[in-house]
Design an enzyme around this catalytic site. Sequence first.
Site: not given
Length: 334
Positions: A161, A269
């Site tokens: 991320e 995710e």
Amino acid sequence: MHFASMFLVASTAVLAVAAPATEKKKRALKKFKFFGVNESGAEFGNTAIPGQLGKDYTWPLTSTIDTLVGQGLNIFRVPIMMERIVPTSMTGTTNATYQDPLITYINYITGKGAYAIVDPHNFGRYYANIITDYAGFKTFWTTLAGIFQSNANVIFDCNNEPHDEGSASVPDLMQACIDGVRAAGATSQYIFVEGTSYSGAWTWVSAGNGNLASLTDPQNKIVYEMHQYLDSDGSGTSADCVSTTIGSERLAAATAWLKTNNKTGIIGEFAGGANDQCNSAVTDMMTYMTNNTDVWLGALWWGGGPWWGDYIYSMEPPSGTSYTDTLPLILNIV
Ligand SMILES: *[C@@H]1O[C@H](CO)[C@@H](O)[C@H](O)[C@H]1NC(C)=O
Ligand SMILES: *[C@@H]1O[C@H](CO)[C@@H](O)[C@H](O)[C@H]1NC(C)=O
Ligand SMILES: *[C@@H]1O[C@H](CO)[C@@H](O)[C@H](O)[C@H]1NC(C)=O
Ligand SMILES: CC(=O)N[C@H]1CO[C@H](CO)[C@@H](O)[C@@H]1O
């Protein structure tokens, strides 16, 4: 027990009878290449560096891997901290205190025939500074991938991320990772790359991650890893889902991008709370993805791990709320 979990138990029993006596009973995924869980712990306590084992961070449990592999899951993402594995500088050597249990845990997963994703959970930063030393980052990856160079079931996840990257270049960061992994002689493994804006699938195109299409890998084993939560701001902090179709809606643009660019992706995710609306939303998202397996290879739930307690998305056996309520639904689809 929900109807879906009764079905799971029933179908497992049928499989057990049908399977040859010598074959261990194990559910297989129906449509996805990969389905699994993030196994958290080693990245905990990210303000305590290097931190203390058992106090600031922990290693996830091998018993959880046994349980989930037994149910057909075949991929586990293992978040780690760059500063713990390579503490002095990105071009430095590894710390054995952290490296040894990492190797043990990764080898345990792959020894079960599953895939293990090594995930530096660093948000594009090292010691809180946005990484712009791409050569240093390449060296970091040559060091890390070198440890697992001969294990074909290890997957290298360049960085978790990236976000708010300023003038830093995420394509340069990801290309440095790819080059570093291959320079380690790790040539058989998949490499998962992530984009900016927390690698969100819903913002993949609008945040400008289209420029990642130009990444190159001599082995041609790049997979685009995106994340997608189903709560209102997409952050994965609420047990509520926006609607029962929010998953397929949020994946539409990224799916089109993958198809247009002839790429494959994975949702690294995702999660929704253990409630009816979210269970419908997760069902919709998994159905949408299994409708598009030409580009989507699979998905990983966030998250498992021993320290989550009563976390809204806990996939930790035996009593995590997502493990008991949501996993049976997912396994009926994927
Ligand atoms: C290695 O890691 C351990 C545990 O995280 C830590 O206590 C130790 O200080 C580290 N060593 C170095 C040189 O960073
Ligand atoms: C799409 O990608 C695959 C695998 O990378 C490749 O074999 C194929 O030639 C590509 N097709 C097009 C139209 O670019
Ligand atoms: C999946 O595909 C089926 C068959 O084409 C279709 O009926 C269904 O609406 C699709 N579902 C989603 C969520 O994409
Ligand atoms: C959605 C979610 O729970 N994300 C968390 C993932 O784990 C990292 C570190 O453990 C947290 O900082 C995130 O909030």
